[in-house]
Design a protein around this motif. Sequence first.
Motif, PDB file in Angstrom:
ATOM      1  N   ARG A 175      -3.457  22.988  -8.531  1.00  0.00           N
ATOM      2  CA  ARG A 175      -4.702  22.836  -9.301  1.00  0.00           C
ATOM      3  C   ARG A 175      -5.485  21.607  -8.840  1.00  0.00           C
ATOM      4  O   ARG A 175      -4.907  20.641  -8.337  1.00  0.00           O
ATOM      5  CB  ARG A 175      -4.376  22.679 -10.796  1.00  0.00           C
ATOM      6  N   LYS A 176      -6.782  21.668  -9.100  1.00  0.00           N
ATOM      7  CA  LYS A 176      -7.676  20.583  -8.694  1.00  0.00           C
ATOM      8  C   LYS A 176      -7.236  19.231  -9.301  1.00  0.00           C
ATOM      9  O   LYS A 176      -7.273  18.202  -8.625  1.00  0.00           O
ATOM     10  CB  LYS A 176      -9.096  20.938  -9.151  1.00  0.00           C
ATOM     11  N   ASN A 177      -6.801  19.251 -10.566  1.00  0.00           N
ATOM     12  CA  ASN A 177      -6.444  17.969 -11.202  1.00  0.00           C
ATOM     13  C   ASN A 177      -5.223  17.351 -10.515  1.00  0.00           C
ATOM     14  O   ASN A 177      -5.137  16.129 -10.367  1.00  0.00           O
ATOM     15  CB  ASN A 177      -6.216  18.121 -12.710  1.00  0.00           C
ATOM     16  N   VAL A 181      -3.835  20.823 -26.079  1.00  0.00           N
ATOM     17  CA  VAL A 181      -3.566  20.480 -27.478  1.00  0.00           C
ATOM     18  C   VAL A 181      -4.861  20.135 -28.220  1.00  0.00           C
ATOM     19  O   VAL A 181      -4.943  20.309 -29.442  1.00  0.00           O
ATOM     20  CB  VAL A 181      -2.521  19.330 -27.536  1.00  0.00           C
ATOM     21  N   VAL A 236      -9.255  18.877 -15.060  1.00  0.00           N
ATOM     22  CA  VAL A 236     -10.568  18.325 -14.756  1.00  0.00           C
ATOM     23  C   VAL A 236     -11.652  19.389 -14.935  1.00  0.00           C
ATOM     24  O   VAL A 236     -11.403  20.571 -14.721  1.00  0.00           O
ATOM     25  CB  VAL A 236     -10.639  17.718 -13.334  1.00  0.00           C
ATOM     26  N   ASN A 276      -4.925  26.232 -23.480  1.00  0.00           N
ATOM     27  CA  ASN A 276      -3.627  25.747 -23.970  1.00  0.00           C
ATOM     28  C   ASN A 276      -3.585  24.240 -24.185  1.00  0.00           C
ATOM     29  O   ASN A 276      -2.511  23.678 -24.407  1.00  0.00           O
ATOM     30  CB  ASN A 276      -2.514  26.136 -22.984  1.00  0.00           C
ATOM     31  N   TYR A 316      -5.680  14.551 -22.547  1.00  0.00           N
ATOM     32  CA  TYR A 316      -4.482  15.227 -23.063  1.00  0.00           C
ATOM     33  C   TYR A 316      -3.777  16.031 -21.968  1.00  0.00           C
ATOM     34  O   TYR A 316      -2.658  15.729 -21.597  1.00  0.00           O
ATOM     35  CB  TYR A 316      -4.848  16.129 -24.243  1.00  0.00           C
ATOM     36  N   CYS A 317      -4.468  17.050 -21.455  1.00  0.00           N
ATOM     37  CA  CYS A 317      -3.776  17.962 -20.532  1.00  0.00           C
ATOM     38  C   CYS A 317      -4.017  17.612 -19.070  1.00  0.00           C
ATOM     39  O   CYS A 317      -3.457  18.260 -18.190  1.00  0.00           O
ATOM     40  CB  CYS A 317      -4.172  19.405 -20.819  1.00  0.00           C
ATOM     41  N   THR A 335       1.955  24.700 -18.202  1.00  0.00           N
ATOM     42  CA  THR A 335       2.010  24.634 -16.738  1.00  0.00           C
ATOM     43  C   THR A 335       1.732  23.197 -16.279  1.00  0.00           C
ATOM     44  O   THR A 335       1.517  22.944 -15.104  1.00  0.00           O
ATOM     45  CB  THR A 335       0.943  25.559 -16.102  1.00  0.00           C
ATOM     46  N   GLN A 336       1.746  22.273 -17.230  1.00  0.00           N
ATOM     47  CA  GLN A 336       1.333  20.898 -16.925  1.00  0.00           C
ATOM     48  C   GLN A 336       2.386  20.115 -16.150  1.00  0.00           C
ATOM     49  O   GLN A 336       2.148  19.685 -15.031  1.00  0.00           O
ATOM     50  CB  GLN A 336       0.993  20.180 -18.240  1.00  0.00           C
ATOM     51  N   PHE A 386       4.117  14.129  -8.263  1.00  0.00           N
ATOM     52  CA  PHE A 386       3.820  12.793  -8.816  1.00  0.00           C
ATOM     53  C   PHE A 386       5.012  11.856  -8.577  1.00  0.00           C
ATOM     54  O   PHE A 386       4.831  10.657  -8.342  1.00  0.00           O
ATOM     55  CB  PHE A 386       3.523  12.864 -10.318  1.00  0.00           C
ATOM     56  N   TYR A 421       4.498  25.423 -25.060  1.00  0.00           N
ATOM     57  CA  TYR A 421       3.488  26.049 -24.201  1.00  0.00           C
ATOM     58  C   TYR A 421       2.151  25.318 -24.296  1.00  0.00           C
ATOM     59  O   TYR A 421       1.268  25.479 -23.453  1.00  0.00           O
ATOM     60  CB  TYR A 421       3.302  27.534 -24.556  1.00  0.00           C
ATOM     61  N   ILE A 422       1.972  24.495 -25.323  1.00  0.00           N
ATOM     62  CA  ILE A 422       0.743  23.707 -25.468  1.00  0.00           C
ATOM     63  C   ILE A 422       0.829  22.473 -24.562  1.00  0.00           C
ATOM     64  O   ILE A 422       1.864  21.796 -24.538  1.00  0.00           O
ATOM     65  CB  ILE A 422       0.547  23.278 -26.937  1.00  0.00           C
ATOM     66  N   GLU A 423      -0.265  22.191 -23.846  1.00  0.00           N
ATOM     67  CA  GLU A 423      -0.273  21.073 -22.904  1.00  0.00           C
ATOM     68  C   GLU A 423      -0.934  19.833 -23.513  1.00  0.00           C
ATOM     69  O   GLU A 423      -1.835  19.963 -24.334  1.00  0.00           O
ATOM     70  CB  GLU A 423      -1.006  21.500 -21.627  1.00  0.00           C
ATOM     71  N   GLY A 424      -0.470  18.672 -23.120  1.00  0.00           N
ATOM     72  CA  GLY A 424      -1.077  17.429 -23.600  1.00  0.00           C
ATOM     73  C   GLY A 424      -0.416  16.875 -24.853  1.00  0.00           C
ATOM     74  O   GLY A 424      -0.948  15.964 -25.482  1.00  0.00           O
ATOM     75  N   ILE A 425       0.753  17.392 -25.211  1.00  0.00           N
ATOM     76  CA  ILE A 425       1.383  16.951 -26.467  1.00  0.00           C
ATOM     77  C   ILE A 425       1.980  15.544 -26.358  1.00  0.00           C
ATOM     78  O   ILE A 425       2.338  14.953 -27.363  1.00  0.00           O
ATOM     79  CB  ILE A 425       2.450  17.947 -26.980  1.00  0.00           C
TER      80      ILE A 425
END
Lengths: 305, 156
Positions: free
Chosen positions: A192-194, B117, B146, B115, B142-143, A128-129, A171, A105-109
Amino acid sequence: MNLEHLFTIRRMSKNLMEDIFDLASSIEEKPDSFAEKCKGKILAALFFEPSTRTRLSFESAMLRLGGQILGFSSAKVSSSSKGESIADTFRMLNHYAHIAVIRHYIEGIGEIAKEFATIPMISGGTGTQEHPTQALLDLYTIRKELGKVDDITIGIMGDLLYGRTIPSLLFGLAKYDNVKVHLISPPALHIRKNVKLRLEENGLAFRVTENHKEVIDELDVLYVTRLQKERFPDPTDYERLKGAYQIRKSDLRKAKDSMIILHPLPRVSEIPFELDELKYAKYFDQAKNGVWVRMALILKYLGVD
Amino acid sequence: MNEDKNKLIVRKIENGTVIDRIPPGKALRILEVLGIDANYPYTVALAIRVLSKKMSLKDVVKIKGKELTENEVHKLSFIAPGASVNIIQNFEVQRKIQLEIPDHVEEFIKCLNPNCVSNSHEPITSSFDIISKKPLILRCIYCDRVMEDKYLSGKL
């Protein structure tokens, strides 16, 4: 080829994606000839969040390749519940398995993996990444059913905000030529904006609508996702929108004969059971394709010929 | 004589920092970010909306006994891009830094995504690419989320 980790489709080239699809296609044709490829290899499946298809299809993929599996399917039974960091989990894992699939559930791992994992790690979904392997099997299904991914028009419908498969699919589509995208969702569940910025950077054109019926005649693919009830602060909003984001048989009257309906599953009411028998319905084939694509991914990331 | 009338006389400082050409109205925010309040033990001179040849109006801050850290320079570059920082030693300018928004920043701000990291107990620090300077947009490495101007203004 030395592939490191897979946490985002953005860093995967179109060539590599096509290589994976070609390999998946060969596996699908003759699965038995790959039965010994991963003998002596171990896949660790670390699922810190619930999963049915992703975990089972990865495990099935490794077993079909002659490898072995270990892992867990709940954060409660891992040391993360004692406060162990992801970095430490990855450091330990380097010695327990040859390849790992991880859902968290943690994003950016992915950046943690880059720094601390020495074995290849594949995301089974991060918060949700992104959900890159889902997008790969989606694209594989499109390629198989339509013969191409270039020059298609796709409608992506439902929860585009919280669904992690959506950014990955977009993507992935951005790597192909002349893909037209219709994003179909209530305004509150728009991307999402990103994600929007990434699509702009990659030149993937998209249009936004709230009603699938307005665009259904243009579509080669209708990709449906579940509206997640738990995301709506007001339950009456969910009840109201649920009906509008449901595909009915009558909605398909104007659809192209060759159009396919995909869904990452699980579905709730957005695709009623009565649609399952129609020629458009390809979501169960899509789930089946997950095994071939994940077998190909394991082989590629382990560097097994 | 007229010229003298309009001139603001602020004494030179022996050691410290002079921040000049600050966009008008941002000086107080700069002191806040630097943690300088009524308890700061040395002289602080503050000029808000004074006439400037280059900018028509500007703010100026002189802080005795203060040398900025790298991190503080980064923070100020977001609040007052274009301002100049002069490090003073023995009444002389030892170093001049033109505040410019960098392409990448680490550590000084947290990612807005709970959430992410970078907000959990891991041996890493927050890290952002600046993908747009005007309007200001930061992207977490990381995530991938923005953070835009309107969110950042309260955080910097």
